[in-house]
Write a protein that holds these residues in place. Sequence first.
Motif, PDB file in Angstrom:
ATOM      1  N   LYS A  61      48.416  68.898  -3.929  1.00  0.00           N
ATOM      2  CA  LYS A  61      48.661  69.704  -5.127  1.00  0.00           C
ATOM      3  C   LYS A  61      50.171  70.221  -4.934  1.00  0.00           C
ATOM      4  CE  LYS A  61      47.088  73.303  -8.171  1.00  0.00           C
ATOM      5  NZ  LYS A  61      45.995  74.463  -8.377  1.00  0.00           N
ATOM      6  N   ALA A  62      50.285  70.913  -3.670  1.00  0.00           N
ATOM      7  CA  ALA A  62      51.424  71.236  -3.399  1.00  0.00           C
ATOM      8  C   ALA A  62      52.579  70.381  -3.560  1.00  0.00           C
ATOM      9  CB  ALA A  62      51.671  71.809  -1.842  1.00  0.00           C
ATOM     10  N   GLU A  74      58.018  68.940   3.208  1.00  0.00           N
ATOM     11  CA  GLU A  74      58.105  68.457   4.490  1.00  0.00           C
ATOM     12  C   GLU A  74      57.303  69.193   5.543  1.00  0.00           C
ATOM     13  OE1 GLU A  74      61.397  67.261   8.024  1.00  0.00           O
ATOM     14  OE2 GLU A  74      62.178  67.398   5.911  1.00  0.00           O
ATOM     15  N   VAL A  75      56.514  68.513   6.136  1.00  0.00           N
ATOM     16  CA  VAL A  75      55.397  69.387   7.045  1.00  0.00           C
ATOM     17  C   VAL A  75      56.315  69.483   8.368  1.00  0.00           C
ATOM     18  CG1 VAL A  75      53.476  69.157   8.424  1.00  0.00           C
ATOM     19  CG2 VAL A  75      53.478  68.131   6.182  1.00  0.00           C
ATOM     20  N   GLY A  95      44.233  70.815   5.380  1.00  0.00           N
ATOM     21  CA  GLY A  95      45.080  70.443   4.534  1.00  0.00           C
ATOM     22  C   GLY A  95      45.608  71.512   3.621  1.00  0.00           C
ATOM     23  N   MET A  96      45.170  72.651   3.816  1.00  0.00           N
ATOM     24  CA  MET A  96      45.753  73.859   3.170  1.00  0.00           C
ATOM     25  C   MET A  96      47.081  74.266   3.796  1.00  0.00           C
ATOM     26  SD  MET A  96      43.977  74.416   0.624  1.00  0.00           S
ATOM     27  CE  MET A  96      42.149  74.258  -0.080  1.00  0.00           C
ATOM     28  N   ILE A  97      47.846  74.884   3.059  1.00  0.00           N
ATOM     29  CA  ILE A  97      49.336  75.361   3.279  1.00  0.00           C
ATOM     30  C   ILE A  97      49.039  76.693   4.003  1.00  0.00           C
ATOM     31  CG2 ILE A  97      51.562  75.863   2.840  1.00  0.00           C
ATOM     32  CD1 ILE A  97      51.395  73.381   1.019  1.00  0.00           C
ATOM     33  N   LEU A  98      49.634  76.918   5.212  1.00  0.00           N
ATOM     34  CA  LEU A  98      49.521  78.271   5.730  1.00  0.00           C
ATOM     35  C   LEU A  98      50.708  79.040   5.288  1.00  0.00           C
ATOM     36  CD1 LEU A  98      47.740  77.818   8.994  1.00  0.00           C
ATOM     37  CD2 LEU A  98      46.805  78.587   6.809  1.00  0.00           C
ATOM     38  N   GLU A  99      51.893  78.420   5.672  1.00  0.00           N
ATOM     39  CA  GLU A  99      53.368  79.213   5.495  1.00  0.00           C
ATOM     40  C   GLU A  99      54.042  78.141   4.862  1.00  0.00           C
ATOM     41  OE1 GLU A  99      54.076  82.124   5.693  1.00  0.00           O
ATOM     42  OE2 GLU A  99      52.434  82.903   6.940  1.00  0.00           O
ATOM     43  N   SER A 100      55.234  78.644   4.040  1.00  0.00           N
ATOM     44  CA  SER A 100      56.217  77.692   3.420  1.00  0.00           C
ATOM     45  C   SER A 100      57.701  78.444   3.848  1.00  0.00           C
ATOM     46  CB  SER A 100      56.207  77.438   1.975  1.00  0.00           C
ATOM     47  OG  SER A 100      56.145  78.766   1.324  1.00  0.00           O
ATOM     48  N   TYR A 115      60.060  73.480   3.722  1.00  0.00           N
ATOM     49  CA  TYR A 115      58.931  73.164   4.999  1.00  0.00           C
ATOM     50  C   TYR A 115      57.596  74.041   4.989  1.00  0.00           C
ATOM     51  CZ  TYR A 115      63.524  71.121   6.467  1.00  0.00           C
ATOM     52  OH  TYR A 115      64.748  70.726   6.373  1.00  0.00           O
ATOM     53  N   VAL A 116      56.585  73.475   5.420  1.00  0.00           N
ATOM     54  CA  VAL A 116      55.403  74.019   5.181  1.00  0.00           C
ATOM     55  C   VAL A 116      54.495  73.775   6.694  1.00  0.00           C
ATOM     56  CG1 VAL A 116      55.152  73.546   2.817  1.00  0.00           C
ATOM     57  CG2 VAL A 116      54.239  71.789   4.248  1.00  0.00           C
ATOM     58  N   THR A 117      53.816  74.675   6.796  1.00  0.00           N
ATOM     59  CA  THR A 117      52.688  74.784   7.822  1.00  0.00           C
ATOM     60  C   THR A 117      51.352  74.544   7.170  1.00  0.00           C
ATOM     61  OG1 THR A 117      54.092  76.085   9.464  1.00  0.00           O
ATOM     62  CG2 THR A 117      52.074  75.896   9.980  1.00  0.00           C
ATOM     63  N   ILE A 118      50.762  73.486   7.672  1.00  0.00           N
ATOM     64  CA  ILE A 118      49.335  73.179   7.188  1.00  0.00           C
ATOM     65  C   ILE A 118      48.194  73.349   8.197  1.00  0.00           C
ATOM     66  CG2 ILE A 118      50.302  71.594   5.587  1.00  0.00           C
ATOM     67  CD1 ILE A 118      49.239  69.329   6.920  1.00  0.00           C
ATOM     68  N   VAL A 119      46.966  73.440   7.715  1.00  0.00           N
ATOM     69  CA  VAL A 119      45.953  73.392   8.566  1.00  0.00           C
ATOM     70  C   VAL A 119      45.639  72.019   8.991  1.00  0.00           C
ATOM     71  CG1 VAL A 119      43.335  74.098   8.710  1.00  0.00           C
ATOM     72  CG2 VAL A 119      44.915  75.432   7.605  1.00  0.00           C
ATOM     73  N   ALA A 120      45.578  71.639  10.322  1.00  0.00           N
ATOM     74  CA  ALA A 120      45.354  70.151  10.866  1.00  0.00           C
ATOM     75  C   ALA A 120      43.953  69.721  10.528  1.00  0.00           C
ATOM     76  CB  ALA A 120      45.852  70.048  12.160  1.00  0.00           C
ATOM     77  N   TYR A 121      43.893  68.383  10.213  1.00  0.00           N
ATOM     78  CA  TYR A 121      42.290  67.848   9.919  1.00  0.00           C
ATOM     79  C   TYR A 121      41.779  67.920  11.324  1.00  0.00           C
ATOM     80  CZ  TYR A 121      43.475  66.918   5.182  1.00  0.00           C
ATOM     81  OH  TYR A 121      43.999  66.958   3.805  1.00  0.00           O
ATOM     82  N   SER A 122      42.453  67.604  12.343  1.00  0.00           N
ATOM     83  CA  SER A 122      42.098  67.463  13.655  1.00  0.00           C
ATOM     84  C   SER A 122      42.724  68.024  14.941  1.00  0.00           C
ATOM     85  CB  SER A 122      41.773  65.954  14.224  1.00  0.00           C
ATOM     86  OG  SER A 122      43.098  65.355  14.302  1.00  0.00           O
TER      87      SER A 122
END
Length: 240
Positions: A61-62, A74-75, A95-100, A115-122
Amino acid sequence: MNEFISRLRKSFRHHPVLFNIFLAFVAILMLIWFTLIFLDSWTHHGKTSVVPDVKYMDYRKAISTLSDNNLEIEVNDSVYITDLAESLRKKMAPGMILESWPRAGAVVKKGRPVYVTIVAYSPKEVVISTPIDNISSRQAISVLQSMGINNVRLVSVPSMYNDNVERALYNGKPIGVGSSLPVTATVTLEVGKAVEPDPIYEENDSDSTADDTEPSFDPDVVVAEDHQTEVDSYTDDIYD
């Protein structure tokens, strides 16, 4: 006009050096002009966008939200979260964004990446590049922690050397240089503990001497005992 052009041609024919300098000057002006046009187009000069708030938004969505504002995504980093409170599970889902960055509300040029920081899947995987055996337990723990592995378990095993890491295990399997494992892994270090030798007891000289001085008993030798009393002795004197 035609006369001016003809005179100019004649002048250039008589002065070829000046003609070449003139052409070089014109070429430089054209190059500068094209460069300025290219930079305006490349840097989107005069075109700006406002960074929308994408925090706690799903990554897909972002992407759509930033694209609608003529911005890219960009991650920059990812974080794997293990223990979450029930109220944060949906907000901190993979997959959720923590910071941008730039922050929401910042005015930037169009086409700029956010630039974003996301919650990793693994969990993040790391590769061991430094030996973690045949060194002290403190050194091995330091190497593992520098790679992000903080779950370390120590087990004592018999060894010739104290505090020497004999083996490193993950899920019961030996690991070493080149092994890949997640940062959430629990690594077991088999740390050597020297075994002390059994004590040697020496015989006591005083006890052996005492045993040697005791008389020995021979069952074949009969010792005659004198049962003569005082009365017997007196009777003997009378008859003498």
